[in-house]
Design an enzyme around this catalytic site. Sequence first.
Site, PDB file in Angstrom:
ATOM      1  N   LYS A 157       0.861  -1.190   0.000  1.00 39.95           N
ATOM      2  CA  LYS A 157       0.000   0.000   0.000  1.00 39.95           C
ATOM      3  C   LYS A 157       0.892   1.234   0.000  1.00 39.95           C
ATOM      4  CE  LYS A 157      -4.544   0.744   0.351  1.00 39.95           C
ATOM      5  NZ  LYS A 157      -5.634  -0.153  -0.046  1.00 39.95           N
ATOM      6  N   GLY A 193     -21.534   5.309   4.293  1.00 42.08           N
ATOM      7  CA  GLY A 193     -20.516   5.831   3.391  1.00 42.08           C
ATOM      8  C   GLY A 193     -20.934   5.746   1.941  1.00 42.08           C
ATOM      9  N   GLY A 224     -19.200   6.936  -0.850  1.00 40.21           N
ATOM     10  CA  GLY A 224     -18.085   7.303  -1.726  1.00 40.21           C
ATOM     11  C   GLY A 224     -18.252   6.617  -3.064  1.00 40.21           C
TER      12      GLY A 224
HETATM   13  N1  PHE Z   1      -8.013   0.168  -3.503  1.00 39.80           N
HETATM   14  C1  PHE Z   1      -7.919  -1.180  -3.924  1.00 39.80           C
HETATM   15  C2  PHE Z   1      -8.139  -2.121  -2.745  1.00 39.80           C
HETATM   16  O1  PHE Z   1      -8.151  -1.711  -1.603  1.00 39.80           O
HETATM   17  C3  PHE Z   1      -6.554  -1.431  -4.430  1.00 39.80           C
HETATM   18  C4  PHE Z   1      -6.382  -1.785  -5.846  1.00 39.80           C
HETATM   19  C5  PHE Z   1      -7.391  -1.839  -6.766  1.00 39.80           C
HETATM   20  C6  PHE Z   1      -5.138  -2.082  -6.239  1.00 39.80           C
HETATM   21  C7  PHE Z   1      -7.149  -2.182  -8.050  1.00 39.80           C
HETATM   22  C8  PHE Z   1      -4.868  -2.450  -7.526  1.00 39.80           C
HETATM   23  C9  PHE Z   1      -5.876  -2.498  -8.426  1.00 39.80           C
HETATM   24  O2  PHE Z   1      -8.305  -3.310  -2.937  1.00 39.80           O
END
Ligand code: PHE
Length: 349
Positions: free
Chosen positions: A74, A178, A180
Site C-alpha cells: 500500500k 458511506g 463514496g
Molecule cells: N483500492 C484497492 C483495494 O483496496 C486497491 C487496488 C485496486 C489495487 C485495483 C490495484 C488495483 O483493494
Amino acid sequence: MSTLDHEQVLIRTGPRSGLPVIVAVHSTTLGQAVGGCRLWRYADWRDGLADALRLSAGMTAKCAVAGLANGGGKTVVAIPEGAELDAAMRRAVLDDVADAIASLDGMYATGPDVGTTPQDMAVIGERTPHVFCRPAQHGGSGDSSPATALGTLAALRATSRRLHGTRALAGVRLSLVGLGSVGMRLAHLLADDGADLLVSDVDPAKRAKNKGLRATWVSPEQALTADVDILVPAALGGLLTEDVVPWLRCSAIAGPANNQLATAAVADLLHRRGIIWVPDYVVSAGGVINALTVELHHETPDKARERVEAIEHTVTDLLDTADHRQVTPAQAAAEQARLRLDTPRLAST
Ligand code: PHE
C-alpha cells in the site's frame, strides 16, 4: 516487542512535494505486491504509516483469499490536516509517488484508493509501468469501484443466504455507511434489487445528490446502530470499535471499507454478540480481482466479472467453514490466507 512483519517499508520526504511518501510492501510470497495509493489527511504522518502498515497486510490477505498470485502492499501520502492540494501540488505528489514505486523495481505495483483516481494512475504511469487502473485510453482497466461494488453485492448475497436461506436481497434490511465511489454504486445496485435500504454519509451534500435513489437517508450514527439485517461499512476504516459493539442491532456486517475493526479483538466481541462479521478484505476484493484479471492475465471483462462474482462462493464457503469448525469468520479467513501463503502452489492465478 512486536516485530515488523513487512518485507520492506519505504518512507521518504517527497523531493517535489515535501510530503511524507510511504510505500509498505507487506509480502511478495505469492507474487508482486499490489495495493492502492491513498492520499489522505492525517494529524501526524505516523498515523499514515500505521495505516499503510495495516492496509498493506490487509492486501496480502485479500489477494491470498481471492486466489490471486499476488502479495500485498500500500502507498500512503500523508497530507497535513487542513491542507488542500492544488493541481501543481497534486502533480508533485504523484511524481514523488511514481519515483518511490519505480525505485522498488517491480516488487510492488499501485492502483487507486481513497483520494486517488484512474487519471492519477495515468500520471504515475508516466514514470513507472507498475500501476493498475489507468483509464482505458492509457491502456489500463479504469475505475475499480464498479467491480468492488459488484463484489460486495456478491458477498451480501452470500451473507443474506446465511441469515435467511436465500441469496435474494429484495426486502432485506441493509444499512450502508458511506457513499463514496464504491458506496454510491453499491447503493444503486441494492436499491435495484429491492433491498430495504438506509444510507448515510458524513457529507450531508451527498443527500441532495441522491434524490433518485430508493433509500432512506439517516445520520451516520443512526446508520451504524440501526435495527437491520446487515450493516454495510463503506467509508474509512476503524468504524467497529469495542465501544460500539454493544450498541449494534444488526445480525451481520459485510462491507467494502478496508480495516473496519479498530482492534482485532472486536471480531471476537462481535462473535460473542452473535453478529456475523464477514472480513472486509474478502468482501472488498472485487476491484483488485478485476484489475489483475484484465491487466495481468489479459482475460476478457466477462471473465473478470465472473471472478468478481465468485466472491459469493468464497463468502459462502468461509461462513460454512467457520460454522463447522466453531471459529469466527475472521479466524477462518485468516487461516485460509495463511494456508495459501504457506503453500503458494495451492494458490491459483
Ligand atoms: N483500492 C484497492 C483495494 O483496496 C486497491 C487496488 C485496486 C489495487 C485495483 C490495484 C488495483 O483493494
